[in-house]
Write a protein that holds these residues in place. Structure first.
Motif, short mmCIF file in Angstrom:
data_model
loop_
_atom_site.label_atom_id
_atom_site.label_comp_id
_atom_site.label_asym_id
_atom_site.label_seq_id
_atom_site.Cartn_x
_atom_site.Cartn_y
_atom_site.Cartn_z
N GLN A 183 0.83 -1.20 0.00
CA GLN A 183 0.00 0.00 0.00
C GLN A 183 0.87 1.25 0.00
O GLN A 183 0.60 2.22 -0.72
CB GLN A 183 -0.92 0.00 1.23
CG GLN A 183 -1.79 1.24 1.39
CD GLN A 183 -2.82 1.36 0.29
OE1 GLN A 183 -3.20 0.39 -0.34
NE2 GLN A 183 -3.30 2.57 0.06
N VAL A 184 1.93 1.25 0.79
CA VAL A 184 2.84 2.40 0.84
C VAL A 184 3.50 2.60 -0.52
O VAL A 184 3.58 3.72 -1.04
CB VAL A 184 3.92 2.19 1.93
CG1 VAL A 184 4.91 3.36 1.92
CG2 VAL A 184 3.25 2.06 3.30
N ARG A 185 3.98 1.51 -1.13
CA ARG A 185 4.64 1.62 -2.44
C ARG A 185 3.69 2.16 -3.51
O ARG A 185 4.07 3.03 -4.30
CB ARG A 185 5.19 0.26 -2.84
CG ARG A 185 5.78 0.21 -4.24
CD ARG A 185 6.62 -1.04 -4.44
NE ARG A 185 5.87 -2.26 -4.22
CZ ARG A 185 5.24 -2.93 -5.18
NH1 ARG A 185 5.25 -2.47 -6.42
NH2 ARG A 185 4.60 -4.05 -4.91
N PHE A 186 2.46 1.68 -3.52
CA PHE A 186 1.51 2.13 -4.52
C PHE A 186 1.21 3.62 -4.36
O PHE A 186 1.17 4.37 -5.35
CB PHE A 186 0.20 1.34 -4.42
CG PHE A 186 0.34 -0.12 -4.77
CD1 PHE A 186 1.37 -0.57 -5.58
CD2 PHE A 186 -0.56 -1.06 -4.27
CE1 PHE A 186 1.51 -1.91 -5.91
CE2 PHE A 186 -0.43 -2.39 -4.59
CZ PHE A 186 0.60 -2.83 -5.41
N VAL A 187 0.98 4.05 -3.12
CA VAL A 187 0.68 5.46 -2.88
C VAL A 187 1.86 6.34 -3.27
O VAL A 187 1.68 7.38 -3.92
CB VAL A 187 0.30 5.69 -1.40
CG1 VAL A 187 0.25 7.19 -1.08
CG2 VAL A 187 -1.05 5.05 -1.08
N GLN A 188 3.07 5.93 -2.93
CA GLN A 188 4.22 6.77 -3.23
C GLN A 188 4.55 6.77 -4.73
O GLN A 188 5.08 7.75 -5.25
CB GLN A 188 5.42 6.31 -2.40
CG GLN A 188 5.17 6.55 -0.91
CD GLN A 188 6.42 6.43 -0.06
OE1 GLN A 188 7.54 6.36 -0.56
NE2 GLN A 188 6.23 6.40 1.24
N THR A 189 4.19 5.70 -5.43
CA THR A 189 4.36 5.72 -6.89
C THR A 189 3.49 6.79 -7.51
O THR A 189 3.93 7.56 -8.38
CB THR A 189 4.01 4.34 -7.48
OG1 THR A 189 4.93 3.36 -6.99
CG2 THR A 189 4.07 4.36 -9.00
N VAL A 190 2.24 6.87 -7.07
CA VAL A 190 1.34 7.92 -7.58
C VAL A 190 1.85 9.29 -7.15
O VAL A 190 1.82 10.25 -7.93
CB VAL A 190 -0.10 7.68 -7.08
CG1 VAL A 190 -1.03 8.78 -7.59
CG2 VAL A 190 -0.61 6.33 -7.54
#
Length: 308
Positions: A205-212
């Motif tokens: 979840q952290v990785r996905f949010v930071q990618t955006v």
């Protein structure tokens, strides 16, 4: 009839697996499969030696980028063809998968398929509606490339050397590619397992949010506004919100052929949308593939062992 363009398939992996065999079986004369590993694994080298047009590429340890981005860059540098396919090893590649991508490119240029993320732990399963919206629906309608299954050619990159340099100083390979090449998506889905433990799901979840955050800040702002609105509506009008979110999610699932009970979790996921977004932004690091990453800017990444 014009001969099919030779294609290089770049497949980052941690070992020889079913995906390697599935893709190798689909190669035509002139094609190549590059199995990219961090280390020169003897077990992989032995299997590669048994296959025609399959090579092992050793990417080495990443420095200042993700292991995935480092592997893709190494594969791109080793590729001997103009046409490139990126793929992952965590989904089934049916017969004809490569041929369909090849035909897609001939028809419309750079093309990507879309993922359907299926949770492998209770939290990941409950969060499937989130992935159905952001990882499937939005990816399809916004023509966002998914690195698990896409095709393009080197000439589609304005400056390939600069792109590869940038790959080696960031986290998201497809997030970066989105900024360099305009893709069209096709409504062919690939079922991808995600999570495995609650801890791993939270890290994702952290990785996905930071990618955006780093590759689509406008999209992140839109997510924030939508998440706040959803939370407010769900709190103020619980029954209508439950019926509406569940019905709309069922329609999304039906549109992409997703046959999972998890559309019923649409209402609690809508309630949690803003907290999950804030959690992803507040975390200073995340673990992915056995490494801890501190992503301090689009091209500012520190790599540590997962235990640090």
């Amino acid at each position: 009839m014009e001969a099919a363009a030779p294609t290089t398939v770049v497949l980052p992996t941690t070992g020889w697996n079913d995906a390697c065999k599935q893709v190798a079986a689909q190669l035509r004369s002139g094609d190549e499969l590059l199995v990219v590993c961090d280390d020169p694994l003897e077990s992989v080298a032995e299997r590669v030696d048994e296959c025609v047009d399959v090579r092992l590429i050793v990417a080495g340890e990443p420095e200042g980028c993700s292991g995935k981005a480092n592997a893709i860059a190494a594969g791109m540098e080793a590729a001997e063809t103009e046409r490139i396919v990126w793929t992952d090893d965590d989904f089934y590649h049916p017969p004809g998968w490569l041929e369909r991508l090849r035909a897609d490119y001939d028809r419309q240029g750079p093309t990507a398929e879309v993922p359907v993320f299926v949770g492998r732990d209770p939290l990941a399963a409950v969060l499937e509606p989130t992935h159905a919206i952001s990882g499937t629906l939005a990816v399809f309608f916004a023509n966002i490339p998914w690195a698990g299954s896409l095709v393009f050619e080197r000439s589609d990159l304005e400056d390939e050397a600069a792109f590869l340099t940038d790959l080696r100083r960031t986290i998201s390979d497809d997030g970066l590619l989105m900024e360099h090449v305009e893709f069209a998506t096709v409504a062919r889905t690939r079922r991808v397992g995600i999570g495995g433990s609650i801890r791993e799901t939270l890290e994702n979840q952290v990785r996905f949010v930071q990618t955006v955050r780093y590759h689509d800040p406008t999209g992140l702002a839109a997510q924030g506004v939508l998440g706040a609105a959803l939370t407010a509506v769900c709190v103020l009008f619980p029954l209508p919100a439950f019926l509406l979110t569940t019905t709309l999610m069922a329609a999304v699932y039906a549109a992409f052929g997703i046959r999972r009970w998890t559309f019923l979790a649409a209402y609690p996921v809508a309630l949690a949308a803003l907290p999950l977004l804030c959690y992803g932004l507040a975390r200073r690091s995340f673990v992915w593939g056995g490494r801890r990453y501190r992503w301090r800017g689009k091209f500012d990444v520190a790599v540590e062992t997962a235990g640090q």
